[in-house]
Design a protein around this motif. Structure first.
Motif, mmCIF file in Angstrom:
data_model
loop_
_atom_site.group_PDB
_atom_site.id
_atom_site.type_symbol
_atom_site.label_atom_id
_atom_site.label_comp_id
_atom_site.label_asym_id
_atom_site.label_seq_id
_atom_site.Cartn_x
_atom_site.Cartn_y
_atom_site.Cartn_z
ATOM 1 N N SER A 105 -53.365 -14.469 36.245
ATOM 2 C CA SER A 105 -53.329 -12.991 36.959
ATOM 3 C C SER A 105 -53.448 -11.642 36.498
ATOM 4 O O SER A 105 -53.943 -10.747 36.600
ATOM 5 N N THR A 106 -53.971 -11.666 34.736
ATOM 6 C CA THR A 106 -54.330 -10.367 34.545
ATOM 7 C C THR A 106 -55.814 -9.695 34.784
ATOM 8 O O THR A 106 -56.400 -8.633 34.374
ATOM 9 N N ALA A 107 -56.615 -11.272 35.072
ATOM 10 C CA ALA A 107 -58.500 -10.755 35.236
ATOM 11 C C ALA A 107 -57.984 -10.447 36.648
ATOM 12 O O ALA A 107 -57.323 -10.582 37.722
ATOM 13 N N PRO A 108 -59.676 -10.125 36.891
ATOM 14 C CA PRO A 108 -59.701 -9.745 38.319
ATOM 15 C C PRO A 108 -59.559 -10.650 39.489
ATOM 16 O O PRO A 108 -60.540 -11.780 38.750
ATOM 17 N N PRO A 109 -59.750 -10.483 40.257
ATOM 18 C CA PRO A 109 -59.360 -11.713 41.488
ATOM 19 C C PRO A 109 -60.099 -12.608 42.297
ATOM 20 O O PRO A 109 -60.538 -13.739 41.535
ATOM 21 N N ASN A 110 -61.612 -11.919 41.441
ATOM 22 C CA ASN A 110 -62.555 -12.123 42.241
ATOM 23 C C ASN A 110 -64.090 -12.485 41.029
ATOM 24 O O ASN A 110 -65.101 -12.906 41.282
ATOM 25 N N SER A 111 -63.312 -12.629 39.589
ATOM 26 C CA SER A 111 -63.553 -13.123 38.290
ATOM 27 C C SER A 111 -64.467 -14.380 38.733
ATOM 28 O O SER A 111 -63.747 -15.348 38.648
ATOM 29 N N ILE A 112 -65.221 -15.028 38.424
ATOM 30 C CA ILE A 112 -65.461 -15.757 37.838
ATOM 31 C C ILE A 112 -64.685 -16.783 36.518
ATOM 32 O O ILE A 112 -64.428 -17.634 37.485
ATOM 33 N N GLY A 113 -64.251 -16.800 35.948
ATOM 34 C CA GLY A 113 -63.437 -17.164 34.636
ATOM 35 C C GLY A 113 -62.399 -17.654 35.562
ATOM 36 O O GLY A 113 -61.908 -18.391 35.486
#
Length: 302
Positions: A105-113
């Motif tokens: 949830s701390t990563a951007p919603p559209n990030s590849i990871g």
């Protein structure tokens, strides 16, 4: 027959009643028929057959033999084993899965990871049964690849029979319980608004205050609901445990299979139906609690 509705336009004046043809209402009901038919055939009907079958012998006569065996010490032990397995895997899976979901949830919603990990969890959550059991046996079994490598390289002996015990089955269940928790709990974490943390900081609250007084109470119903879902998922699992444990009946689904395939006692049908009725009651209570918690959580995440 028509339905009348009234309203106001932009200027505030009352509009004339609008008629709604009855054919539209009937059309809406007709659209739900496939759903009700599917539910009736694959959910309601089997449940009714199980309830009736728990009180009927193979010849069709009324019997309480199944219920008498249901409350026997051996059957109660099997239910306790299933409950222990479900509670343990649900708790561990919920805690570890919640931690992974928070990290995502701390990563951007559209990030590849995030997209890769989410897709990977979606696959693992559905990976079970005989294939999962074979994967663990081939890796950690008596002649498993990792077992032999550890013996040759580090002279460390892995207990291959561990997979045939309840703790071993619990370890295998966590393989799909943790990813399932990630999938079902991540939307609740995404529902937390940045403004709530900012408001807490503006009022002098710390990070601990935010999680204890704001985020924690909001996420708690969703966490409990996800925990109950994991419990039901583990309680009803069969194929994985059956492939790992072939000489014993340690959990309820395996006992049902044993009763149905019993060739020495033809009166075991009612017992198998009674076992299934007990499982239905447990799962129904769990899912009712899950629906109630999800309804409460929706007030904050809407």
């Amino acid at each position: 027959m028509t339905t009348l509705t009234t309203g106001r336009d932009a200027a505030g004046t009352t509009r004339a009643p609008a008629s709604r043809p009855a054919s539209r209402r009937w059309g809406a009901w007709l659209g739900t028929l496939p759903f009700f038919a599917y539910t009736g055939i694959f959910l309601v009907l089997p449940t009714l057959l199980v309830v009736v079958g728990a009180f009927r012998s193979r010849e069709g006569a009324f019997t309480l033999n199944g219920l008498e065996q249901l409350v026997s010490p051996r059957t109660i032990t099997i239910f306790v084993n299933s409950l222990w397995l479900s509670v343990a895997t649900a708790l561990i899976g919920a805690i570890l899965g919640a931690l992974v979901a928070y990290a995502l949830s701390t990563a951007p919603p559209n990030s590849i990871g995030r997209r890769v990990v989410t897709a990977f969890c979606s696959v693992l959550a559905q990976f079970g049964g005989v294939m999962l059991a074979f994967a663990f046996i081939a890796t950690f079994g008596i002649n498993g690849m990792l077992t032999r490598l550890l013996k040759e390289w580090a002279d460390f002996t892995v207990n291959g029979a561990f997979l045939s015990t309840l703790p071993g089955v619990a370890m295998v269940y966590l393989y799909f319980q943790i990813p399932l928790m990630v999938i079902v709990f991540l939307p609740a974490l995404d529902g937390l608004r940045v403004q709530w943390r900012e408001a807490t900081e503006n009022l002098g609250g710390s990070t601990w205050t935010y999680w204890r007084r704001v985020a924690g109470p909001i996420l708690f119903p969703s966490f409990l609901g996800s925990l109950l879902l994991l419990f039901a998922n583990s309680f009803s699992a069969f194929a994985t445990a059956a492939a790992l444990i072939s000489q014993q009946t340690l959990i309820v689904p395996m006992e049902i299979e044993s009763a149905l395939r019993n060739e020495n006692d033809l009166g075991m049908d009612a017992y198998a139906q009674a076992l299934a009725l007990g499982m239905i009651i447990v799962v129904a209570l769990v899912m009712w609690a899950y629906a109630a918690l999800q309804k409460r959580a929706a007030r904050w995440t809407a």
